[in-house]
Design a protein around this motif. Structure first.
Motif, PDB file in Angstrom:
ATOM      1  N   TYR A 139      -1.441  27.750   8.478  1.00 43.10           N
ATOM      2  CA  TYR A 139      -0.385  27.704   9.588  1.00 43.10           C
ATOM      3  C   TYR A 139      -0.817  28.359  10.936  1.00 43.10           C
ATOM      4  CZ  TYR A 139       2.034  26.238   5.568  1.00 43.10           C
ATOM      5  OH  TYR A 139       2.444  25.454   4.383  1.00 43.10           O
ATOM      6  N   GLY A 140      -1.902  28.736  11.097  1.00 40.60           N
ATOM      7  CA  GLY A 140      -2.235  29.430  12.318  1.00 40.60           C
ATOM      8  C   GLY A 140      -2.394  31.079  12.208  1.00 40.60           C
ATOM      9  N   VAL A 141      -1.696  31.805  12.956  1.00 39.49           N
ATOM     10  CA  VAL A 141      -1.456  33.045  12.569  1.00 39.49           C
ATOM     11  C   VAL A 141      -0.513  33.496  11.645  1.00 39.49           C
ATOM     12  CG1 VAL A 141      -0.948  35.364  14.010  1.00 39.49           C
ATOM     13  CG2 VAL A 141      -2.057  33.347  15.208  1.00 39.49           C
ATOM     14  N   ALA A 142      -0.706  34.451  10.779  1.00 39.03           N
ATOM     15  CA  ALA A 142       0.271  34.752  10.043  1.00 39.03           C
ATOM     16  C   ALA A 142       1.810  34.984  10.227  1.00 39.03           C
ATOM     17  CB  ALA A 142      -0.163  36.184   9.072  1.00 39.03           C
ATOM     18  N   GLY A 143       1.889  35.597  11.507  1.00 33.81           N
ATOM     19  CA  GLY A 143       3.180  35.632  11.896  1.00 33.81           C
ATOM     20  C   GLY A 143       4.156  34.401  12.178  1.00 33.81           C
ATOM     21  N   ASP A 144       3.311  33.450  12.568  1.00 35.16           N
ATOM     22  CA  ASP A 144       3.920  32.125  12.667  1.00 35.16           C
ATOM     23  C   ASP A 144       4.523  31.479  11.564  1.00 35.16           C
ATOM     24  OD1 ASP A 144       1.230  30.839  15.115  1.00 35.16           O
ATOM     25  OD2 ASP A 144       3.251  32.254  15.427  1.00 35.16           O
ATOM     26  N   TYR A 145       3.909  31.759  10.207  1.00 35.90           N
ATOM     27  CA  TYR A 145       4.398  31.190   8.884  1.00 35.90           C
ATOM     28  C   TYR A 145       5.563  32.066   8.772  1.00 35.90           C
ATOM     29  CZ  TYR A 145       4.510  30.173   4.053  1.00 35.90           C
ATOM     30  OH  TYR A 145       5.029  29.911   2.687  1.00 35.90           O
ATOM     31  N   ILE A 146       5.845  33.213   9.018  1.00 33.69           N
ATOM     32  CA  ILE A 146       7.120  33.975   8.504  1.00 33.69           C
ATOM     33  C   ILE A 146       8.211  33.353   9.208  1.00 33.69           C
ATOM     34  CG2 ILE A 146       8.216  36.199   8.876  1.00 33.69           C
ATOM     35  CD1 ILE A 146       5.550  37.672   8.440  1.00 33.69           C
ATOM     36  N   ASN A 147       8.205  32.894  10.446  1.00 29.18           N
ATOM     37  CA  ASN A 147       9.015  32.567  11.377  1.00 29.18           C
ATOM     38  C   ASN A 147       9.497  30.856  11.085  1.00 29.18           C
ATOM     39  OD1 ASN A 147       9.877  35.022  12.310  1.00 29.18           O
ATOM     40  ND2 ASN A 147       8.342  34.672  13.653  1.00 29.18           N
ATOM     41  N   SER A 148       8.521  30.415  10.379  1.00 30.73           N
ATOM     42  CA  SER A 148       8.459  28.755  10.425  1.00 30.73           C
ATOM     43  C   SER A 148       9.230  28.337   9.266  1.00 30.73           C
ATOM     44  CB  SER A 148       7.362  28.154   9.905  1.00 30.73           C
ATOM     45  OG  SER A 148       6.703  28.499   8.845  1.00 30.73           O
ATOM     46  N   GLU A 149       9.683  26.993   9.239  1.00 30.42           N
ATOM     47  CA  GLU A 149      10.768  26.415   8.177  1.00 30.42           C
ATOM     48  C   GLU A 149       9.897  26.238   6.782  1.00 30.42           C
ATOM     49  OE1 GLU A 149      12.589  22.655   9.102  1.00 30.42           O
ATOM     50  OE2 GLU A 149      13.441  23.383  10.977  1.00 30.42           O
TER      51      GLU A 149
END
Length: 83
Positions: free
Chosen positions: A7-17
């Motif tokens: 999904y890209g950077v790991a932080g982006d996954y935490i905040n994604s749907e």
């Protein structure tokens, strides 16, 4: 590719749907007042219930702080499906 995932950077996954997990909707009877996902308060009628949680929780929050039970009427579920 270190520090990246699908999904890209790991932080982006935490905040994604994609991080949200749900149980299927189950029909239940609201004996006490419940607030639906549309904000309406209902009771003494049939509603649908599901549990929601995060697959990976943000590290700065307590464990299970985002776990929640959601209630909906049939019209709320149809609105979710039609989005």
């Amino acid at each position: 590719m270190m520090g990246k995932n699908y999904y890209g950077v790991a932080g982006d996954y935490i905040n994604s749907e994609d991080n949200l997990r749900f149980t299927p909707w189950r029909k239940t009877f609201a004996l006490t007042p419940k607030t639906t996902i549309s904000g309406k308060r209902v009771w003494l009628q049939t509603v649908y219930k599901r549990k929601r949680w995060l697959h990976i929780e943000p590290p700065q929050f307590p464990v299970n702080s985002f776990n929640k039970q959601e209630y909906a009427e049939w019209s709320d579920i149809l609105n979710l499906k039609m989005r």
